[in-house]
Design a protein around this motif. Sequence first.
Motif, PDB file in Angstrom:
ATOM      1  N   ALA A  22     -24.212  -1.318 -41.748  1.00  0.00           N
ATOM      2  CA  ALA A  22     -24.323  -1.713 -43.152  1.00  0.00           C
ATOM      3  C   ALA A  22     -24.341  -0.520 -44.095  1.00  0.00           C
ATOM      4  CB  ALA A  22     -25.584  -2.553 -43.363  1.00  0.00           C
ATOM      5  N   LEU A  23     -24.744   0.652 -43.605  1.00  0.00           N
ATOM      6  CA  LEU A  23     -24.811   1.822 -44.479  1.00  0.00           C
ATOM      7  C   LEU A  23     -23.459   2.509 -44.646  1.00  0.00           C
ATOM      8  CD1 LEU A  23     -24.708   4.786 -42.842  1.00  0.00           C
ATOM      9  CD2 LEU A  23     -26.818   3.897 -41.917  1.00  0.00           C
ATOM     10  N   LEU A  24     -22.466   2.143 -43.802  1.00  0.00           N
ATOM     11  CA  LEU A  24     -21.212   2.880 -43.770  1.00  0.00           C
ATOM     12  C   LEU A  24     -20.489   2.929 -45.122  1.00  0.00           C
ATOM     13  CD1 LEU A  24     -19.539   4.567 -41.880  1.00  0.00           C
ATOM     14  CD2 LEU A  24     -18.296   2.516 -41.184  1.00  0.00           C
ATOM     15  N   PRO A  25     -20.367   1.816 -45.870  1.00  0.00           N
ATOM     16  CA  PRO A  25     -19.673   1.907 -47.171  1.00  0.00           C
ATOM     17  C   PRO A  25     -20.335   2.896 -48.128  1.00  0.00           C
ATOM     18  CG  PRO A  25     -19.947  -0.379 -46.519  1.00  0.00           C
ATOM     19  CD  PRO A  25     -20.759   0.434 -45.572  1.00  0.00           C
ATOM     20  N   TYR A  26     -21.652   2.933 -48.133  1.00  0.00           N
ATOM     21  CA  TYR A  26     -22.367   3.840 -49.026  1.00  0.00           C
ATOM     22  C   TYR A  26     -22.268   5.288 -48.538  1.00  0.00           C
ATOM     23  CZ  TYR A  26     -24.143  -0.629 -50.565  1.00  0.00           C
ATOM     24  OH  TYR A  26     -24.220  -1.925 -51.025  1.00  0.00           O
TER      25      TYR A  26
END
Length: 388
Positions: A245-249
């Motif tokens: 879930a942190l990958l886009p940010y």
Amino acid sequence: MQSVGNRSGRPDPKRYLWVLGLVAPSCALWPSQLVLHTGLRVFWWVGPIIVLIVIPVLDWVVGEDGTNPRDEDYELLSNDRYYRWCTYIFLPIQLIGLAIAGYMWSGNQLSVLDKLGLATTLGLVSGIGINAAHELGHRVERAERWLAKIALAQSGYGHFYVEHNKGHHARVATPEDPASARLGESLWEFLPRSVIGGFRSAVTLERDRLHRRGLSWWSPQNNVLQAWSMTLVLYLALVVAFGPALLPYLLLQGVIGAGLLETVNYVEHYGLLRSKRPNGTWARCSPADSWNSDRLVTNIFLFHLQRHSDHHANPGRRYQTLRSTQEAPQLPAGYASMIVLALVPSVWRRVMDHRVLAHYEGDVSRANIAPRKRGRILAAYGGRATAA
């Protein structure tokens, strides 16, 4: 080289101010605590608040640096390890902040807007981390060169290690350099040219270096692959620890970091062109080929990056020994302020184009002009214009 500014009786009157350069990576540690204790969610955006608002205001209030190191103190300052530790400590603070952000991006406590603010803050830290890598990457010590690659891991811009040292410094202020902005070229035209050109240059330079040594592109000695591998390991570790879930940010902050670097590149050499020797080759880079700003606050914040003319004329100098010179063209404000101006091309050109003309005594043909706009610019200024 002729220096300007007052000479202090002490080797470095700014000695204990350099630790304030660690404010930049510390921005990644502050948001959660500021929001917790104030209840103001705007502090997820503390990075842009400090870099784009607070620093420009402080630059205006505090003003010029006004001091240069003495020649007799050069060796003393160069060998003082205190200054090295100010850059070394940048790295653990930067990585701890990224780990904290990774935990927050992966959870459900923050809104998407808050996560975007945190990503922007981390991106600016990442971009300033490239400046720390820039300082370390110029050193001859093997350990500092490895630390430079580690500092570049967060932004994913590891090829900068090769392109800046072997490409930009060789071609700076010439039409062949993708990182030297041209007169009439907007930031938004410059960014893709510099990003793509820098990538291609780094790959070509490293491939040729390895070929001369009889090594393949996939050699463990490939500096580009080493740096990119550090990014891959760092990102994979964060994804394993906190989830995808942190990958886009994570990717967003890397893009912002690279964008900040390239915007600074745009500011540093806009419109400047090296002279040529009688045989047609480019003359050695001089202090006249980079824009300087001696605003004290940003000098501290960016480890003297604003004394860019001396850096290009003497790339082996450590940041604490860099000087302001009379030959260097001066920006009207600090880098932080100029970054804001560069975002609006019409404002940027109104502020900077007449300064390029003044630097070349009104002869616009001596500037590094955007090819697509060359005819229009020469016609506008008659090839030789009166300096504004």
